[in-house]
Motif scaffolding. Structure first.
Motif, mmCIF file in Angstrom:
data_model
loop_
_atom_site.group_PDB
_atom_site.id
_atom_site.type_symbol
_atom_site.label_atom_id
_atom_site.label_comp_id
_atom_site.label_asym_id
_atom_site.label_seq_id
_atom_site.Cartn_x
_atom_site.Cartn_y
_atom_site.Cartn_z
ATOM 1 N N GLY A 48 -8.687 -16.648 -23.800
ATOM 2 C CA GLY A 48 -8.298 -16.927 -22.425
ATOM 3 C C GLY A 48 -7.786 -15.679 -21.721
ATOM 4 N N SER A 49 -8.361 -15.358 -20.613
ATOM 5 C CA SER A 49 -7.897 -14.201 -19.855
ATOM 6 C C SER A 49 -6.843 -14.661 -18.864
ATOM 7 C CB SER A 49 -9.061 -13.538 -19.122
ATOM 8 O OG SER A 49 -9.611 -14.456 -18.207
ATOM 9 N N SER A 50 -5.734 -13.991 -18.924
ATOM 10 C CA SER A 50 -4.659 -14.345 -18.016
ATOM 11 C C SER A 50 -4.974 -13.758 -16.648
ATOM 12 C CB SER A 50 -3.326 -13.805 -18.536
ATOM 13 O OG SER A 50 -3.379 -12.405 -18.643
ATOM 14 N N GLY A 51 -5.688 -14.473 -15.887
ATOM 15 C CA GLY A 51 -6.163 -13.931 -14.616
ATOM 16 C C GLY A 51 -5.106 -13.936 -13.540
ATOM 17 N N SER A 52 -4.137 -13.038 -13.691
ATOM 18 C CA SER A 52 -3.091 -12.959 -12.690
ATOM 19 C C SER A 52 -3.412 -11.865 -11.674
ATOM 20 C CB SER A 52 -1.742 -12.657 -13.351
ATOM 21 O OG SER A 52 -1.824 -11.470 -14.106
ATOM 22 N N ASN A 53 -3.869 -10.702 -12.177
ATOM 23 C CA ASN A 53 -4.220 -9.618 -11.275
ATOM 24 C C ASN A 53 -5.733 -9.536 -11.147
ATOM 25 O OD1 ASN A 53 -1.515 -8.892 -10.991
ATOM 26 N ND2 ASN A 53 -1.589 -7.682 -12.873
ATOM 27 N N SER A 54 -6.172 -9.159 -9.992
ATOM 28 C CA SER A 54 -7.603 -9.107 -9.756
ATOM 29 C C SER A 54 -8.174 -7.744 -10.105
ATOM 30 C CB SER A 54 -7.892 -9.437 -8.288
ATOM 31 O OG SER A 54 -7.184 -8.558 -7.441
ATOM 32 N N GLY A 55 -7.343 -6.840 -10.622
ATOM 33 C CA GLY A 55 -7.838 -5.538 -11.020
ATOM 34 C C GLY A 55 -7.864 -4.552 -9.858
ATOM 35 N N PRO A 56 -8.223 -3.302 -10.186
ATOM 36 C CA PRO A 56 -8.251 -2.266 -9.157
ATOM 37 C C PRO A 56 -9.223 -2.609 -8.029
ATOM 38 C CG PRO A 56 -8.410 -1.307 -11.326
ATOM 39 C CD PRO A 56 -8.578 -2.791 -11.492
ATOM 40 N N GLN A 57 -8.816 -2.244 -6.830
ATOM 41 C CA GLN A 57 -9.667 -2.487 -5.674
ATOM 42 C C GLN A 57 -10.074 -1.162 -5.037
ATOM 43 O OE1 GLN A 57 -6.985 -5.247 -3.458
ATOM 44 N NE2 GLN A 57 -8.586 -6.744 -3.784
ATOM 45 N N THR A 58 -11.072 -1.229 -4.198
ATOM 46 C CA THR A 58 -11.544 -0.042 -3.497
ATOM 47 C C THR A 58 -11.461 -0.272 -1.996
ATOM 48 O OG1 THR A 58 -13.033 0.534 -5.300
ATOM 49 C CG2 THR A 58 -13.507 1.488 -3.149
ATOM 50 N N PHE A 59 -10.859 0.689 -1.315
ATOM 51 C CA PHE A 59 -10.706 0.596 0.139
ATOM 52 C C PHE A 59 -11.460 1.759 0.782
ATOM 53 C CE2 PHE A 59 -7.099 -1.415 -1.847
ATOM 54 C CZ PHE A 59 -6.885 -2.563 -1.091
ATOM 55 N N THR A 60 -11.852 1.536 2.002
ATOM 56 C CA THR A 60 -12.591 2.577 2.714
ATOM 57 C C THR A 60 -11.841 2.999 3.972
ATOM 58 O OG1 THR A 60 -14.720 1.755 1.915
ATOM 59 C CG2 THR A 60 -14.757 3.169 3.869
ATOM 60 N N VAL A 61 -11.693 4.293 4.132
ATOM 61 C CA VAL A 61 -11.157 4.863 5.367
ATOM 62 C C VAL A 61 -12.328 5.530 6.083
ATOM 63 C CG1 VAL A 61 -9.633 6.597 6.383
ATOM 64 C CG2 VAL A 61 -8.845 5.221 4.444
ATOM 65 N N THR A 62 -12.554 5.101 7.292
ATOM 66 C CA THR A 62 -13.659 5.667 8.078
ATOM 67 C C THR A 62 -13.171 6.875 8.870
ATOM 68 O OG1 THR A 62 -14.685 3.493 8.260
ATOM 69 C CG2 THR A 62 -15.372 5.172 9.852
ATOM 70 N N ILE A 63 -13.940 7.944 8.793
ATOM 71 C CA ILE A 63 -13.596 9.168 9.520
ATOM 72 C C ILE A 63 -14.487 9.275 10.757
ATOM 73 C CG2 ILE A 63 -13.537 11.693 9.425
ATOM 74 C CD1 ILE A 63 -13.381 11.399 6.327
ATOM 75 N N THR A 64 -13.842 9.534 11.870
ATOM 76 C CA THR A 64 -14.601 9.899 13.075
ATOM 77 C C THR A 64 -14.043 11.234 13.553
ATOM 78 O OG1 THR A 64 -13.107 8.838 14.633
ATOM 79 C CG2 THR A 64 -14.863 7.474 13.697
ATOM 80 N N ASP A 65 -14.623 11.760 14.605
ATOM 81 C CA ASP A 65 -14.140 13.048 15.099
ATOM 82 C C ASP A 65 -12.733 12.949 15.683
ATOM 83 O OD1 ASP A 65 -16.512 14.045 14.280
ATOM 84 O OD2 ASP A 65 -17.396 14.247 16.281
ATOM 85 N N SER A 66 -12.299 11.704 15.943
ATOM 86 C CA SER A 66 -10.949 11.541 16.487
ATOM 87 C C SER A 66 -9.920 11.203 15.412
ATOM 88 C CB SER A 66 -10.946 10.462 17.580
ATOM 89 O OG SER A 66 -11.424 9.237 17.050
ATOM 90 N N GLY A 67 -10.355 11.018 14.168
ATOM 91 C CA GLY A 67 -9.374 10.791 13.114
ATOM 92 C C GLY A 67 -9.776 9.734 12.111
ATOM 93 N N TYR A 68 -8.733 9.184 11.462
ATOM 94 C CA TYR A 68 -8.943 8.255 10.352
ATOM 95 C C TYR A 68 -8.679 6.824 10.774
ATOM 96 C CZ TYR A 68 -8.580 12.614 7.715
ATOM 97 O OH TYR A 68 -8.771 13.886 7.249
ATOM 98 N N SER A 69 -9.477 5.909 10.233
ATOM 99 C CA SER A 69 -9.295 4.492 10.520
ATOM 100 C C SER A 69 -9.512 3.675 9.245
ATOM 101 C CB SER A 69 -10.281 4.039 11.598
ATOM 102 O OG SER A 69 -10.100 2.662 11.847
ATOM 103 N N PRO A 70 -8.512 2.906 8.794
ATOM 104 C CA PRO A 70 -7.170 2.828 9.390
ATOM 105 C C PRO A 70 -6.369 4.105 9.123
ATOM 106 C CG PRO A 70 -7.221 1.610 7.323
ATOM 107 C CD PRO A 70 -8.634 2.067 7.579
ATOM 108 N N GLN A 71 -5.459 4.365 10.048
ATOM 109 C CA GLN A 71 -4.666 5.581 9.899
ATOM 110 C C GLN A 71 -3.635 5.421 8.785
ATOM 111 O OE1 GLN A 71 -2.867 6.838 13.602
ATOM 112 N NE2 GLN A 71 -3.248 8.994 13.100
ATOM 113 N N SER A 72 -3.185 4.175 8.565
ATOM 114 C CA SER A 72 -2.246 3.875 7.486
ATOM 115 C C SER A 72 -2.837 2.741 6.658
ATOM 116 C CB SER A 72 -0.883 3.456 8.056
ATOM 117 O OG SER A 72 0.023 3.203 6.999
#
Ligand SMILES: [Cu+2]
Length: 164
Positions: A48-72
């Protein structure tokens, strides 16, 4: 006539005695003991796997010429962040502070071009349009970063420890 009967009895008796004597039962009856069958008891213990955490996730920050999104961006330790340049100009995400990039533990712009390059919070080059850079954050904290080519473009990654 009776003599014959007596002789016959003697002979028969002799035969019986001989048979009994000769048949000293030294019979080693080897009872091939086929013992009790060992029935295989099925041990079905599910993992039985104790499925409490969903494991590492991946997020994307989009770069434009005006900066980063999301900035935080708030993530958990072990999560990955991908910076993808959708702008026209090159962008070089790197840990504060400009120009040394040493705030994130272990990071240093002087490690660019070495074997440690892949383990520091520093793209170590300007990302062209369509290029991306990925970094895994293991350290808890608020990590400011900037575009090394345009240091006024800034953002931060907030790494918060997992609360169960
Ligand atoms: Cu810089």
């Amino acid at each position: 006539m009776t003599v014959f009967v007596i002789v016959a009895i003697v002979i028969v008796a002799g035969i019986l005695i001989f048979v009994n004597v000769g048949d000293d039962d030294s019979g080693t009856t080897t009872t091939n003991g086929n013992g009790a069958g060992s029935g295989g008891a099925g041990s079905g213990s599910g993992s039985g796997s104790s499925g409490s955490n969903s494991g590492p996730q991946t997020f994307t920050v989009t770069i434009t010429d005006s900066g980063y999104s999301p900035q935080s961006l708030t993530i958990s330790p072990g999560d990955n962040v991908i910076w993808r340049n959708d702008g026209a100009q090159e962008n070089w995400p790197a840990s504060a502070m400009h120009p040394t990039h040493r705030v994130y533990p272990g990071s240093d712009i002087e490690k660019c071009g070495t074997a440690e390059e892949n383990n520091i919070f520093d793209a170590c080059k300007g990302l062209a349009t369509g290029e991306d850079y990925t970094f895994e954050f293991d350290e808890v904290g608020t990590w400011n970063y900037h575009d090394h080519l345009h240091a006024n473009l800034r953002g931060n990654i907030i790494v918060e420890s997992i609360v169960n």
